[in-house]
Design a protein around this motif. Sequence first.
Motif, PDB file in Angstrom:
ATOM      1  N   LEU A 125       0.317  27.808  36.946  1.00 20.18           N
ATOM      2  CA  LEU A 125      -1.121  27.547  36.913  1.00 20.18           C
ATOM      3  C   LEU A 125      -1.442  26.640  35.735  1.00 20.18           C
ATOM      4  CD1 LEU A 125      -4.079  27.956  37.766  1.00 20.18           C
ATOM      5  CD2 LEU A 125      -4.122  29.989  36.287  1.00 20.18           C
ATOM      6  N   ASP A 126      -2.022  25.492  36.038  1.00 20.32           N
ATOM      7  CA  ASP A 126      -2.579  24.596  35.030  1.00 20.32           C
ATOM      8  C   ASP A 126      -4.080  24.580  35.259  1.00 20.32           C
ATOM      9  OD1 ASP A 126      -3.482  22.580  33.412  1.00 20.32           O
ATOM     10  OD2 ASP A 126      -2.026  21.082  34.077  1.00 20.32           O
ATOM     11  N   LEU A 127      -4.823  25.233  34.385  1.00 25.36           N
ATOM     12  CA  LEU A 127      -6.270  25.353  34.570  1.00 25.36           C
ATOM     13  C   LEU A 127      -6.989  24.013  34.468  1.00 25.36           C
ATOM     14  CD1 LEU A 127      -6.851  28.650  32.595  1.00 25.36           C
ATOM     15  CD2 LEU A 127      -7.286  28.316  35.037  1.00 25.36           C
ATOM     16  N   GLY A 128      -6.306  23.018  33.953  1.00 23.56           N
ATOM     17  CA  GLY A 128      -6.897  21.686  33.888  1.00 23.56           C
ATOM     18  C   GLY A 128      -6.748  20.894  35.165  1.00 23.56           C
ATOM     19  N   ASP A 129      -6.042  21.432  36.147  1.00 28.52           N
ATOM     20  CA  ASP A 129      -5.726  20.716  37.382  1.00 28.52           C
ATOM     21  C   ASP A 129      -6.242  21.492  38.592  1.00 28.52           C
ATOM     22  OD1 ASP A 129      -4.653  19.393  39.528  1.00 28.52           O
ATOM     23  OD2 ASP A 129      -2.561  19.631  38.934  1.00 28.52           O
ATOM     24  N   PRO A 130      -7.284  21.015  39.265  1.00 28.62           N
ATOM     25  CA  PRO A 130      -7.829  21.730  40.426  1.00 28.62           C
ATOM     26  C   PRO A 130      -6.805  21.985  41.525  1.00 28.62           C
ATOM     27  CG  PRO A 130      -9.376  20.048  39.686  1.00 28.62           C
ATOM     28  CD  PRO A 130      -8.118  19.839  38.907  1.00 28.62           C
ATOM     29  N   VAL A 131      -5.862  21.071  41.720  1.00 27.13           N
ATOM     30  CA  VAL A 131      -4.837  21.273  42.738  1.00 27.13           C
ATOM     31  C   VAL A 131      -3.951  22.452  42.369  1.00 27.13           C
ATOM     32  CG1 VAL A 131      -2.824  20.259  43.870  1.00 27.13           C
ATOM     33  CG2 VAL A 131      -4.862  18.862  43.459  1.00 27.13           C
ATOM     34  N   VAL A 162     -13.545  27.410  31.170  1.00 26.34           N
ATOM     35  CA  VAL A 162     -14.649  27.896  31.998  1.00 26.34           C
ATOM     36  C   VAL A 162     -14.431  27.588  33.479  1.00 26.34           C
ATOM     37  CG1 VAL A 162     -17.153  27.906  32.353  1.00 26.34           C
ATOM     38  CG2 VAL A 162     -16.229  27.521  30.051  1.00 26.34           C
ATOM     39  N   ILE A 163     -14.463  26.313  33.825  1.00 23.57           N
ATOM     40  CA  ILE A 163     -14.452  25.931  35.236  1.00 23.57           C
ATOM     41  C   ILE A 163     -13.171  26.388  35.923  1.00 23.57           C
ATOM     42  CG2 ILE A 163     -14.535  23.983  36.837  1.00 23.57           C
ATOM     43  CD1 ILE A 163     -16.206  22.505  34.684  1.00 23.57           C
ATOM     44  N   GLY A 164     -12.036  26.286  35.243  1.00 24.22           N
ATOM     45  CA  GLY A 164     -10.775  26.711  35.843  1.00 24.22           C
ATOM     46  C   GLY A 164     -10.773  28.184  36.197  1.00 24.22           C
ATOM     47  N   HIS A 165     -11.288  29.016  35.297  1.00 24.14           N
ATOM     48  CA  HIS A 165     -11.347  30.460  35.563  1.00 24.14           C
ATOM     49  C   HIS A 165     -12.318  30.773  36.703  1.00 24.14           C
ATOM     50  CE1 HIS A 165      -8.816  31.471  32.242  1.00 24.14           C
ATOM     51  NE2 HIS A 165      -9.628  30.961  31.347  1.00 24.14           N
ATOM     52  N   VAL A 166     -13.453  30.080  36.692  1.00 23.79           N
ATOM     53  CA  VAL A 166     -14.426  30.288  37.768  1.00 23.79           C
ATOM     54  C   VAL A 166     -13.816  29.892  39.108  1.00 23.79           C
ATOM     55  CG1 VAL A 166     -16.640  29.499  38.692  1.00 23.79           C
ATOM     56  CG2 VAL A 166     -16.433  30.036  36.252  1.00 23.79           C
ATOM     57  N   ASP A 167     -13.148  28.751  39.143  1.00 22.82           N
ATOM     58  CA  ASP A 167     -12.530  28.249  40.367  1.00 22.82           C
ATOM     59  C   ASP A 167     -11.498  29.247  40.902  1.00 22.82           C
ATOM     60  OD1 ASP A 167     -11.451  26.735  42.422  1.00 22.82           O
ATOM     61  OD2 ASP A 167     -10.874  25.040  41.161  1.00 22.82           O
ATOM     62  N   LEU A 168     -10.590  29.691  40.047  1.00 23.35           N
ATOM     63  CA  LEU A 168      -9.556  30.631  40.483  1.00 23.35           C
ATOM     64  C   LEU A 168     -10.179  31.923  41.008  1.00 23.35           C
ATOM     65  CD1 LEU A 168      -6.539  31.379  40.707  1.00 23.35           C
ATOM     66  CD2 LEU A 168      -6.706  32.314  38.387  1.00 23.35           C
ATOM     67  N   THR A 169     -11.156  32.451  40.278  1.00 17.97           N
ATOM     68  CA  THR A 169     -11.784  33.714  40.674  1.00 17.97           C
ATOM     69  C   THR A 169     -12.528  33.570  41.994  1.00 17.97           C
ATOM     70  OG1 THR A 169     -12.015  34.275  38.328  1.00 17.97           O
ATOM     71  CG2 THR A 169     -13.278  35.579  39.894  1.00 17.97           C
ATOM     72  N   GLN A 170     -13.228  32.447  42.182  1.00 13.65           N
ATOM     73  CA  GLN A 170     -13.930  32.213  43.444  1.00 13.65           C
ATOM     74  C   GLN A 170     -12.964  32.228  44.632  1.00 13.65           C
ATOM     75  OE1 GLN A 170     -15.783  28.448  42.488  1.00 13.65           O
ATOM     76  NE2 GLN A 170     -17.813  29.383  42.349  1.00 13.65           N
ATOM     77  N   ILE A 214      -4.804  24.984  40.550  1.00 13.94           N
ATOM     78  CA  ILE A 214      -5.604  26.205  40.716  1.00 13.94           C
ATOM     79  C   ILE A 214      -5.603  26.646  42.172  1.00 13.94           C
ATOM     80  CG2 ILE A 214      -7.935  27.170  40.548  1.00 13.94           C
ATOM     81  CD1 ILE A 214      -8.376  25.209  38.164  1.00 13.94           C
ATOM     82  N   ARG A 215      -5.794  25.701  43.079  1.00 10.42           N
ATOM     83  CA  ARG A 215      -5.783  26.033  44.508  1.00 10.42           C
ATOM     84  C   ARG A 215      -4.433  26.596  44.930  1.00 10.42           C
ATOM     85  NH1 ARG A 215      -3.756  23.228  48.513  1.00 10.42           N
ATOM     86  NH2 ARG A 215      -3.720  21.254  47.358  1.00 10.42           N
ATOM     87  N   ARG A 216      -3.355  25.959  44.506  1.00 14.50           N
ATOM     88  CA  ARG A 216      -2.027  26.418  44.886  1.00 14.50           C
ATOM     89  C   ARG A 216      -1.721  27.792  44.295  1.00 14.50           C
ATOM     90  NH1 ARG A 216       1.152  20.660  43.880  1.00 14.50           N
ATOM     91  NH2 ARG A 216       0.546  19.680  45.862  1.00 14.50           N
ATOM     92  N   CYS A 217      -2.170  28.023  43.074  1.00 10.36           N
ATOM     93  CA  CYS A 217      -1.961  29.331  42.444  1.00 10.36           C
ATOM     94  C   CYS A 217      -2.674  30.415  43.233  1.00 10.36           C
ATOM     95  CB  CYS A 217      -2.455  29.291  41.002  1.00 10.36           C
ATOM     96  SG  CYS A 217      -2.269  30.859  40.119  1.00 10.36           S
ATOM     97  N   ALA A 218      -3.924  30.167  43.604  1.00  9.89           N
ATOM     98  CA  ALA A 218      -4.678  31.161  44.375  1.00  9.89           C
ATOM     99  C   ALA A 218      -4.003  31.441  45.712  1.00  9.89           C
ATOM    100  CB  ALA A 218      -6.112  30.666  44.594  1.00  9.89           C
ATOM    101  N   GLU A 219      -3.512  30.405  46.360  1.00 11.13           N
ATOM    102  CA  GLU A 219      -2.817  30.594  47.636  1.00 11.13           C
ATOM    103  C   GLU A 219      -1.562  31.442  47.462  1.00 11.13           C
ATOM    104  OE1 GLU A 219      -2.179  26.592  48.839  1.00 11.13           O
ATOM    105  OE2 GLU A 219      -4.206  26.326  49.672  1.00 11.13           O
ATOM    106  N   GLU A 220      -0.819  31.182  46.382  1.00  5.96           N
ATOM    107  CA  GLU A 220       0.402  31.949  46.113  1.00  5.96           C
ATOM    108  C   GLU A 220       0.076  33.413  45.839  1.00  5.96           C
ATOM    109  OE1 GLU A 220       4.376  32.938  45.475  1.00  5.96           O
ATOM    110  OE2 GLU A 220       3.484  31.154  46.392  1.00  5.96           O
ATOM    111  N   ILE A 221      -0.978  33.653  45.082  1.00  9.86           N
ATOM    112  CA  ILE A 221      -1.384  35.029  44.788  1.00  9.86           C
ATOM    113  C   ILE A 221      -1.740  35.762  46.074  1.00  9.86           C
ATOM    114  CG2 ILE A 221      -3.179  36.444  43.709  1.00  9.86           C
ATOM    115  CD1 ILE A 221      -3.282  34.269  41.470  1.00  9.86           C
ATOM    116  N   LEU A 222      -2.552  35.138  46.905  1.00 11.89           N
ATOM    117  CA  LEU A 222      -3.018  35.798  48.128  1.00 11.89           C
ATOM    118  C   LEU A 222      -1.892  36.000  49.135  1.00 11.89           C
ATOM    119  CD1 LEU A 222      -6.467  34.018  48.502  1.00 11.89           C
ATOM    120  CD2 LEU A 222      -6.045  36.382  47.803  1.00 11.89           C
TER     121      LEU A 222
END
Length: 280
Positions: free
Chosen positions: A65-71, A117-125, A73-81
């Motif tokens: 997870l690189d919180l500075g990179d939206p891509v 801020v935004i990275g954490h919000v994005d991942l949590t959403q 963040i998306r891939r991390c969330a997919e892996e978690i789920l």
Amino acid sequence: MSWAPGNGGSRVTGAKAPLAVVSGATSGIGAATARALATSFRVIGTTRDPATVTDPIPGVDYVALDLGDPVSIRRCAEEILCRGVPEVVINNAGESQSGPFEELPRDAIERLFQVNVIGHVDLTQRLLPAMRQAGRGRIVMVGSMLGSFPLAYRSSYVASKAAIKGFALAARRELKPFNIGVSVVEPGAIATGLSARRTKYVDKRGPYAREFDRMLTKLDANERNGISAERVAREIVKPVQAKWPKPHYACGSLAGVAFPLSRLVPLQVMLDVIARKHDL
């Protein structure tokens, strides 16, 4: 019996153990929290590059997870789920930044807000729909006491921690009907070596340089003498285990005195106290 909010985190092992996510899990507060949760949870710990983890915590699986990179963040969330529905999300990773307000570069501020801020919000959403459908969970935003007690020359960091606190406390009511508790943990000075990794922006020949250096020297000393990451981890675990988690938790830097005092004295008095504590 599997873990559920309020049962104190009964130990469960194997595939039936509930899932917890801890960002920034390779050092400091994140590592201490992942270690504390691993006795009762399957823990996913995030790090920029799992291949570089040389001392993995037993019971923790590492995901990039690189919180500075939206891509990322998306891939991390997919892996978690793919591994399950998180019952606990600890948003901890971040950057510490210092500099005179006048001299902070725009790109540095934008990066800080993306990471803190935004990275954490994005991942949590991205995790919330599954958590909401499951009907339970705990989300903890790791802020800082500076989010409540601003310090000169830390304006960007202060603002990022105040922002993540605002997101959390507003979302708290929205998620309450779905049995998802949202809390903020604000630690004070912590002895985690963070001062060595802090980004600094200052004109060494400018009008703020001397006072900035004085503040930074005192800040570094306060952090060296601060509370341990393990102490903060124990505070983070409190809303995870609580049946009715409080909105706000704090520890270190005389938190038990500072917050009650702030309700009794004018704001300027508190700002002056914080300034003096940092040699300003």
